[in-house]
Design an enzyme around this catalytic site. Structure first.
Site, PDB file in Angstrom:
ATOM      1  N   LYS A  14       0.834  -1.215   0.000  1.00  0.00           N
ATOM      2  CA  LYS A  14       0.000   0.000   0.000  1.00  0.00           C
ATOM      3  C   LYS A  14       0.868   1.265   0.000  1.00  0.00           C
ATOM      4  CE  LYS A  14      -2.207  -1.166   3.857  1.00  0.00           C
ATOM      5  NZ  LYS A  14      -1.564  -2.482   4.157  1.00  0.00           N
ATOM      6  N   ARG A  90     -10.298   0.262   7.760  1.00  0.00           N
ATOM      7  CA  ARG A  90      -9.874  -1.091   8.109  1.00  0.00           C
ATOM      8  C   ARG A  90     -10.962  -1.875   8.807  1.00  0.00           C
ATOM      9  NH1 ARG A  90      -3.895  -0.047   8.337  1.00  0.00           N
ATOM     10  NH2 ARG A  90      -3.043  -2.038   8.927  1.00  0.00           N
ATOM     11  N   ARG A 129      11.757  -6.324   5.873  1.00  0.00           N
ATOM     12  CA  ARG A 129      11.723  -4.900   6.216  1.00  0.00           C
ATOM     13  C   ARG A 129      12.110  -4.685   7.679  1.00  0.00           C
ATOM     14  NH1 ARG A 129       6.282  -1.883   5.403  1.00  0.00           N
ATOM     15  NH2 ARG A 129       5.779  -3.417   6.976  1.00  0.00           N
ATOM     16  N   ARG A 135      11.488  -1.472  11.823  1.00  0.00           N
ATOM     17  CA  ARG A 135      10.098  -1.114  12.167  1.00  0.00           C
ATOM     18  C   ARG A 135       9.589  -2.056  13.257  1.00  0.00           C
ATOM     19  NH1 ARG A 135       4.877  -0.235   8.129  1.00  0.00           N
ATOM     20  NH2 ARG A 135       3.460  -1.298   9.554  1.00  0.00           N
ATOM     21  N   ARG A 146      -1.130  -9.238  13.228  1.00  0.00           N
ATOM     22  CA  ARG A 146      -1.604  -8.281  12.209  1.00  0.00           C
ATOM     23  C   ARG A 146      -2.353  -9.010  11.101  1.00  0.00           C
ATOM     24  NH1 ARG A 146       3.970  -5.630  10.808  1.00  0.00           N
ATOM     25  NH2 ARG A 146       2.848  -4.420   9.234  1.00  0.00           N
TER      26      ARG A 146
HETATM   27  P1  AP5 Z   1       4.653  -1.614   1.872  1.00  0.00           P
HETATM   28  O1  AP5 Z   1       4.489  -0.783   0.639  1.00  0.00           O
HETATM   29  O2  AP5 Z   1       5.231  -1.000   3.067  1.00  0.00           O
HETATM   30  O3  AP5 Z   1       3.269  -2.341   2.247  1.00  0.00           O
HETATM   31  P2  AP5 Z   1       2.076  -1.848   3.143  1.00  0.00           P
HETATM   32  O4  AP5 Z   1       0.861  -2.497   2.598  1.00  0.00           O
HETATM   33  O5  AP5 Z   1       2.101  -0.363   3.248  1.00  0.00           O
HETATM   34  O6  AP5 Z   1       2.506  -2.551   4.500  1.00  0.00           O
HETATM   35  P3  AP5 Z   1       2.378  -2.054   5.973  1.00  0.00           P
HETATM   36  O7  AP5 Z   1       3.220  -3.003   6.776  1.00  0.00           O
HETATM   37  O8  AP5 Z   1       2.665  -0.600   6.085  1.00  0.00           O
HETATM   38  O9  AP5 Z   1       0.869  -2.337   6.232  1.00  0.00           O
HETATM   39  P4  AP5 Z   1       0.075  -2.343   7.553  1.00  0.00           P
HETATM   40  O10 AP5 Z   1      -1.299  -2.267   7.035  1.00  0.00           O
HETATM   41  O11 AP5 Z   1       0.404  -3.453   8.451  1.00  0.00           O
HETATM   42  O12 AP5 Z   1       0.658  -1.076   8.327  1.00  0.00           O
HETATM   43  P5  AP5 Z   1       0.081   0.357   8.659  1.00  0.00           P
HETATM   44  O13 AP5 Z   1       1.226   1.244   8.811  1.00  0.00           O
HETATM   45  O14 AP5 Z   1      -1.013   0.718   7.757  1.00  0.00           O
HETATM   46  O15 AP5 Z   1       5.490  -2.901   1.437  1.00  0.00           O
HETATM   47  C1  AP5 Z   1       5.916  -3.850   2.410  1.00  0.00           C
HETATM   48  C2  AP5 Z   1       7.346  -4.286   2.089  1.00  0.00           C
HETATM   49  O16 AP5 Z   1       7.342  -5.003   0.847  1.00  0.00           O
HETATM   50  C3  AP5 Z   1       8.321  -3.116   1.917  1.00  0.00           C
HETATM   51  O17 AP5 Z   1       9.562  -3.480   2.422  1.00  0.00           O
HETATM   52  C4  AP5 Z   1       8.384  -2.933   0.383  1.00  0.00           C
HETATM   53  O18 AP5 Z   1       9.588  -2.382  -0.045  1.00  0.00           O
HETATM   54  C5  AP5 Z   1       8.148  -4.354  -0.120  1.00  0.00           C
HETATM   55  N1  AP5 Z   1       7.432  -4.412  -1.399  1.00  0.00           N
HETATM   56  C6  AP5 Z   1       6.404  -3.587  -1.814  1.00  0.00           C
HETATM   57  N2  AP5 Z   1       5.988  -3.943  -3.052  1.00  0.00           N
HETATM   58  C7  AP5 Z   1       6.730  -5.025  -3.411  1.00  0.00           C
HETATM   59  C8  AP5 Z   1       6.759  -5.857  -4.579  1.00  0.00           C
HETATM   60  N3  AP5 Z   1       5.937  -5.641  -5.616  1.00  0.00           N
HETATM   61  N4  AP5 Z   1       7.629  -6.887  -4.613  1.00  0.00           N
HETATM   62  C9  AP5 Z   1       8.476  -7.106  -3.555  1.00  0.00           C
HETATM   63  N5  AP5 Z   1       8.524  -6.353  -2.421  1.00  0.00           N
HETATM   64  C10 AP5 Z   1       7.657  -5.323  -2.365  1.00  0.00           C
HETATM   65  O19 AP5 Z   1      -0.580   0.101  10.116  1.00  0.00           O
HETATM   66  C11 AP5 Z   1       0.228  -0.200  11.232  1.00  0.00           C
HETATM   67  C12 AP5 Z   1      -0.625  -0.321  12.472  1.00  0.00           C
HETATM   68  O20 AP5 Z   1      -1.258   0.948  12.741  1.00  0.00           O
HETATM   69  C13 AP5 Z   1      -1.788  -1.314  12.415  1.00  0.00           C
HETATM   70  O21 AP5 Z   1      -1.384  -2.616  12.738  1.00  0.00           O
HETATM   71  C14 AP5 Z   1      -2.752  -0.714  13.440  1.00  0.00           C
HETATM   72  O22 AP5 Z   1      -2.327  -1.026  14.749  1.00  0.00           O
HETATM   73  C15 AP5 Z   1      -2.580   0.774  13.238  1.00  0.00           C
HETATM   74  N6  AP5 Z   1      -3.534   1.321  12.249  1.00  0.00           N
HETATM   75  C16 AP5 Z   1      -3.226   1.855  11.037  1.00  0.00           C
HETATM   76  N7  AP5 Z   1      -4.339   2.238  10.387  1.00  0.00           N
HETATM   77  C17 AP5 Z   1      -5.371   1.926  11.187  1.00  0.00           C
HETATM   78  C18 AP5 Z   1      -6.793   2.040  11.042  1.00  0.00           C
HETATM   79  N8  AP5 Z   1      -7.356   2.542   9.940  1.00  0.00           N
HETATM   80  N9  AP5 Z   1      -7.579   1.596  12.083  1.00  0.00           N
HETATM   81  C19 AP5 Z   1      -7.028   1.097  13.211  1.00  0.00           C
HETATM   82  N10 AP5 Z   1      -5.703   0.944  13.394  1.00  0.00           N
HETATM   83  C20 AP5 Z   1      -4.875   1.355  12.398  1.00  0.00           C
HETATM   84 MG    MG Z   2       2.238   1.014   4.879  1.00  0.00          MG
END
Ligand code: AP5
Ligand code: MG
Length: 199
Positions: A14, A90, A129, A135, A146
């Site tokens: 994402k 979410r 990562r 992280r 997660r």
């Molecule tokens: P990346 O692009 O970082 O993927 P992502 O989907 O953004 O992954 P996240 O880990 O950020 O998702 P998340 O939903 O767990 O975290 P968030 O910060 O939203 O890619 C991942 C890795 O793969 C990177 O190293 C990248 O380089 C690599 N990659 C990308 N594309 C690739 C490809 N095509 N091929 C190979 N490698 C690739 O949320 C974190 C926490 O915050 C949650 O757990 C929750 O506690 C809280 N939170 C956030 N939003 C909410 C909400 N709306 N409601 C309640 N709690 C929330």
């Molecule tokens: Mg992200």
């Protein structure tokens, strides 16, 4: 306003794809995860609360997240052409709140891009990562939580948006450019906008 939701499991790409979408379509990016991590780093009240949930891989309560998004729409993104929502909504209540917020402002969610990636690949990406960036929630225990939270609370949104008629499934495995090309084609079809340049 043009509103795109980037939807997908933890590690599905994402954040990576959001960067390209905002660059090519000139939209404002909001990643709720990034905003919360900034609050944690600054030690704000929201950060202190958020850390307890994030470290376990659980979701922050809906009300806190909904308030945060309303604030972004009305302030930071007010002058923007549109918004890319990354990691929000979410839960079903979050999706309903977003729908209402946008309706009240005469707008809607144009497209929900669903990045679909096999679970083994998600785990591998997050473990890598975690090693590279440190992280805090990229450790195997938290990753398992997660993914479980995603299956139980977030994945049902796929059905919600299929019923809304704006869900765009995209294969999230492959090169970053191939995936972006499919996303951009979908956004162009859904909004009538064109990307700035084809590579
Ligand atoms: P990346 O692009 O970082 O993927 P992502 O989907 O953004 O992954 P996240 O880990 O950020 O998702 P998340 O939903 O767990 O975290 P968030 O910060 O939203 O890619 C991942 C890795 O793969 C990177 O190293 C990248 O380089 C690599 N990659 C990308 N594309 C690739 C490809 N095509 N091929 C190979 N490698 C690739 O949320 C974190 C926490 O915050 C949650 O757990 C929750 O506690 C809280 N939170 C956030 N939003 C909410 C909400 N709306 N409601 C309640 N709690 C929330
Ligand atoms: Mg992200």
């Amino acid at each position: 306003m043009i509103n795109i939701v980037l939807f997908g499991a933890p590690g599905s790409g994402k954040g990576t794809q959001s960067a390209r979408i905002i660059d090519q379509f000139g939209l404002y990016h909001i990643s709720t995860g990034e905003v919360l991590r900034e609050h944690i780093a600054r030690g704000t009240e929201l950060g202190l609360t958020a850390e307890k949930y994030i470290s376990k891989g659980h979701l922050i309560p809906d009300e806190l997240i909904i308030d945060l998004i309303a604030d972004v729409i009305d302030n930071d993104a007010r002058e923007a052409k549109g918004v890319v929502f990354d990691g929000f909504p979410r839960t079903i209540p979050q999706a309903e709140a977003l729908k209402k917020m946008l309706e009240e402002r005469g707008s809607k969610v144009h497209s929900v891009v669903g990045l679909e990636v096999p679970e083994e690949e998600l785990v591998e990406r997050m473990i890598n990562r975690g090693k590279e960036t440190g992280r805090a929630d990229d450790n195997i225990e938290t990753i398992k939580n997660r993914l479980e939270v995603y299956r139980n609370q977030t994945h049902p949104l796929r059905e919600f948006y299929i019923n809304e008629g704006n869900y765009l499934p995209v294969n999230g495995s492959g090169t970053v450019e191939e995936i972006f090309d499919n996303i951009a084609n979908g956004i162009e079809a859904a909004t009538g906008e064109t990307r700035r340049s084809r590579r």
